[in-house]
Design a protein around this motif. Structure first.
Motif, mmCIF file in Angstrom:
data_model
loop_
_atom_site.group_PDB
_atom_site.id
_atom_site.type_symbol
_atom_site.label_atom_id
_atom_site.label_comp_id
_atom_site.label_asym_id
_atom_site.label_seq_id
_atom_site.Cartn_x
_atom_site.Cartn_y
_atom_site.Cartn_z
ATOM 1 N N GLY A 165 0.812 -1.210 0.000
ATOM 2 C CA GLY A 165 0.000 0.000 0.000
ATOM 3 C C GLY A 165 0.844 1.258 0.000
ATOM 4 O O GLY A 165 0.553 2.221 -0.736
ATOM 5 N N ILE A 166 1.915 1.277 0.804
ATOM 6 C CA ILE A 166 2.795 2.443 0.846
ATOM 7 C C ILE A 166 3.504 2.629 -0.488
ATOM 8 O O ILE A 166 3.570 3.732 -1.041
ATOM 9 C CB ILE A 166 3.826 2.298 1.983
ATOM 10 N N SER A 168 2.566 1.618 -3.374
ATOM 11 C CA SER A 168 1.597 2.001 -4.395
ATOM 12 C C SER A 168 1.364 3.511 -4.386
ATOM 13 O O SER A 168 1.291 4.151 -5.436
ATOM 14 C CB SER A 168 0.280 1.262 -4.166
ATOM 15 N N VAL A 169 1.282 4.089 -3.190
ATOM 16 C CA VAL A 169 1.098 5.541 -3.072
ATOM 17 C C VAL A 169 2.319 6.277 -3.615
ATOM 18 O O VAL A 169 2.199 7.242 -4.382
ATOM 19 C CB VAL A 169 0.837 5.935 -1.602
ATOM 20 N N SER A 172 2.546 5.955 -7.335
ATOM 21 C CA SER A 172 1.521 6.795 -7.951
ATOM 22 C C SER A 172 2.015 8.236 -8.063
ATOM 23 O O SER A 172 1.776 8.911 -9.074
ATOM 24 C CB SER A 172 0.238 6.742 -7.122
ATOM 25 N N ILE A 173 2.728 8.712 -7.030
ATOM 26 C CA ILE A 173 3.322 10.050 -7.087
ATOM 27 C C ILE A 173 4.306 10.120 -8.246
ATOM 28 O O ILE A 173 4.344 11.088 -9.010
ATOM 29 C CB ILE A 173 4.021 10.375 -5.757
ATOM 30 N N PRO A 236 -2.444 5.945 -10.305
ATOM 31 C CA PRO A 236 -2.702 5.056 -9.172
ATOM 32 C C PRO A 236 -3.006 3.619 -9.586
ATOM 33 O O PRO A 236 -2.580 2.673 -8.912
ATOM 34 C CB PRO A 236 -3.925 5.700 -8.498
ATOM 35 N N LYS A 240 -0.549 0.503 -8.581
ATOM 36 C CA LYS A 240 -1.026 -0.631 -7.791
ATOM 37 C C LYS A 240 -0.558 -1.945 -8.402
ATOM 38 O O LYS A 240 -0.103 -2.857 -7.696
ATOM 39 C CB LYS A 240 -2.546 -0.604 -7.698
ATOM 40 N N THR A 313 2.373 13.718 2.006
ATOM 41 C CA THR A 313 2.028 12.290 1.963
ATOM 42 C C THR A 313 3.241 11.420 2.294
ATOM 43 O O THR A 313 3.152 10.464 3.065
ATOM 44 C CB THR A 313 1.480 11.912 0.576
ATOM 45 N N ALA A 317 4.007 9.080 5.762
ATOM 46 C CA ALA A 317 4.136 7.624 5.634
ATOM 47 C C ALA A 317 5.370 7.085 6.352
ATOM 48 O O ALA A 317 5.439 5.874 6.628
ATOM 49 C CB ALA A 317 4.200 7.238 4.156
#
Length: 364
Positions: A165-166, A168-169, A172-173, A236, A240, A313, A317
């Motif tokens: 999850g981290i 993926s974020v 995405s950035i 995103p 993922k 963000t 994290a």
């Protein structure tokens, strides 16, 4: 140290991994020492403090230390040239001195298998999710060679999914910000001929990208494709899919350093390589991950590369990320290794390397 010794040591060092296969090193011989230089023309376009270039050179030095034992030599690394860079970095230098390796006759010849240098490779495919046993983690941790560094582990599936999850974020950035996307792919070579001609960089086939993504990169190029992804807001979704590989492994290893000095990064490179080589001996597949660790440093030291929202963000994290690995926040994360049992499918394509003669330099 004979000419044959020097050739063998340089050949072994040249088999080390490097970020985007930039191979940012060259070596100059002395009567009983080797000077190690960073090549400015082969540094990454986006690399805070040249961290990954120093890690890469640290990995090459670790290979050279092990290779010295095979030749009946003992190697003592001196990183004072790297310490000097922390005080004053001369941006005009094309060759940047980072270390001097001193060699003396050893009491015995090492039985270390030299073939491990060439057998080590990056495997970006999905691995078996079978968890690595305690005994193997202990052996891998015991191999860590870099002074002041540490390794931290994640093995259970639920924690791995949280790291996905981290990542993926963060990915995405990367995919939603064209300058970062372009920096990621500026070393990609789209033909084998170009790769062989240059001798460095990443073969697009070695990335094991999904077929549509590889075709899109060839057609649009990294800059245009990055803008398309950002405009259509599909970053995103793509991120993922890419991040899910982190859950397909038997363990995740985080290498940390005690600080952000050049010496610390060189030592971290030694630790990364020594763990990777041990994993190779144990028959494991390995895939290095650098986006999370790079962005944690970049958001603090070069926040202008991101939007304000992205900086917030990333910083938010960090405590969660450190907690997943049980790592004190005072440590500096520099690299994640994904390790596991291969699935029996064809391994990732081996990268092209400079021959030893191309990374030998006569420096007055």
């Amino acid at each position: 140290m004979t000419d044959k010794d020097f050739h063998f040591l340089v050949e072994s060092a040249g088999m080390a991994p490097s970020s985007d296969n930039t191979q940012p090193w060259t070596f100059s011989p002395g009567p009983d020492f080797i000077d190690v230089y960073m090549v400015r023309d082969r540094l990454l376009a986006i690399d805070v403090l040249d961290m990954y270039s120093f890690i890469s050179i640290g990995a090459a030095i670790e290979n050279m230390i092990l290779a010295a034992g095979i030749r009946g030599l003992e190697c003592r690394p001196d990183f004072s040239p790297a310490d000097a860079l922390d005080q004053k970095n001369d941006s005009s230098q094309s060759l940047i001195p980072v270390a001097r390796l001193h060699f003396t006759p050893a009491d015995s010849v090492s039985a270390y298998p030299a073939v491990t240098f060439s057998e080590r490779h990056t495997d970006r495919r999905k691995f078996s999710t079978r968890v690595l046993p305690d005994s193997m983690i202990k052996e891998l941790s015991g191999a860590a060679a870099g002074s002041g560094t540490a390794v931290h582990w994640i093995r259970d599936i639920d924690t791995r999914k949280q790291l996905v999850g981290i990542d993926s974020v963060f990915s995405s950035i990367l995919l939603s910000h064209p300058p970062l996307f372009d920096g990621l792919f500026n070393t990609v070579k789209f033909s084998r001929r170009k790769l062989l001609s240059d001798g460095w960089g990443m073969d697009i086939k070695s990335l094991d990208l999904p077929f549509p993504a590889a075709i899109a990169l060839r057609i649009f190029g990294s800059r245009s494709l990055g803008r398309i992804i950002a405009r259509w807001g599909v970053g995103p979704l793509v991120a993922k899919g890419l991040s899910e590989r982190l859950s397909f492994c038997g363990a995740l290893c985080l290498v940390t350093a005690p600080g952000r000095s050049r010496r610390a990064f060189l030592e971290a490179g030694r630790t990364m390589q020594s763990v990777w080589l041990k994993a190779t001996e144990l028959g494991l597949s390995v895939h290095p991950y650098g986006v999370i660790t790079q962005y944690l440093h970049m958001a603090e030291l070069e926040p202008w590369r991101f939007t304000r929202e992205a900086v917030a963000t990333i910083k938010d994290a960090k405590p969660h990320f450190s907690g997943l690995f049980g790592c004190p926040e005072t440590r500096h994360p520099v690299m994640i290794l994904r390790l596991g049992y291969g699935t029996g499918r064809q391994r990732s394509r081996l990268t092209v390397r400079f021959p030893p003669e191309k990374i030998m330099t006569a420096v007055p």
